[in-house]
Design a protein around this motif. Structure first.
Motif, mmCIF file in Angstrom:
data_model
loop_
_atom_site.group_PDB
_atom_site.id
_atom_site.type_symbol
_atom_site.label_atom_id
_atom_site.label_comp_id
_atom_site.label_asym_id
_atom_site.label_seq_id
_atom_site.Cartn_x
_atom_site.Cartn_y
_atom_site.Cartn_z
ATOM 1 N N ASP A 2 -3.834 6.474 2.603
ATOM 2 C CA ASP A 2 -3.261 5.256 3.157
ATOM 3 C C ASP A 2 -4.331 4.176 3.067
ATOM 4 N N LEU A 3 -4.139 3.233 2.171
ATOM 5 C CA LEU A 3 -5.147 2.210 1.925
ATOM 6 C C LEU A 3 -5.115 1.073 2.942
ATOM 7 N N THR A 17 0.819 -1.205 0.000
ATOM 8 C CA THR A 17 0.000 0.000 0.000
ATOM 9 C C THR A 17 0.857 1.261 0.000
ATOM 10 N N SER A 75 2.831 0.119 -4.593
ATOM 11 C CA SER A 75 2.444 -1.175 -5.159
ATOM 12 C C SER A 75 3.377 -1.662 -6.265
#
Length: 178
Positions: free
Chosen positions: A168-169, A36, A39
């Motif tokens: 921020d995933l 994250t 990638s």
């Protein structure tokens, strides 16, 4: 020469595999954290950050993809460099039928300038993030929505996104609680 030619073989049925739900462990969380952040990291880089080997990392990523934990990989873009402005919009709806609400949702799902849209859990509202080259283009979208749903739109607000402060995933707090 085709050795199977003339044998009239029937194709074998392919069984769809069912994958078990994946329970994340500490290594999976480290891998997700690394992915994250960027990638496009290599397996070797992720392995170094996670304290593992590249082949274990590759296997774990494959399992998380199969379990639908990792859905996709995408680039992060600077929309200003592409000539676009970012907007966050909130459309509050009142007295809307289920069918009209579905139509509104469909417009949001199919609008080519919408990045993401979600419905509110506590009111019939839709919040969406979109990109347009100008405020006039956004205004055209909002006016068309107001025309189509004039009896249902209670309020429509938009904000021009100046800077993206955080994306921020897989936030650290989430990683700790899983």
């Amino acid at each position: 020469p085709d050795v199977y030619k003339g044998l009239n073989l029937q194709p074998l049925p392919v069984k769809e595999r069912k994958y078990k739900a994946k329970k994340l462990d500490a290594l999976d969380k480290k891998i997700l954290r690394a992915l994250t952040e960027h990638s496009d990291k290599s397996l070797v880089e992720i392995a170094a950050e996670a304290g593992s080997t590249w082949d274990v990392v590759r296997y774990r990523i494959k399992l998380m993809e199969q379990a639908k934990i990792i859905l996709t990989y995408f680039p992060q873009l600077d929309y200003r460099q592409l000539g676009y402005m970012q907007f966050v919009c909130n459309v509050e709806l009142r007295n809307i039928s289920k069918e009209s609400f579905r139509q509104f949702e469909q417009i949001m799902k199919t609008n080519p300038n919408t990045l993401y849209a979600f419905t509110s859990a506590n009111s019939p509202s839709i919040i969406f993030h979109c990109m347009f080259k100008s405020i006039d283009e956004l205004d055209t979208l909002l006016r068309s929505l107001q025309e189509k749903f004039k009896e249902n739109i209670y309020a429509a607000d938009y904000y021009i996104a100046r800077d993206e402060l955080k994306l921020d995933l897989f936030p650290k707090g989430m990683a700790e609680s899983i």
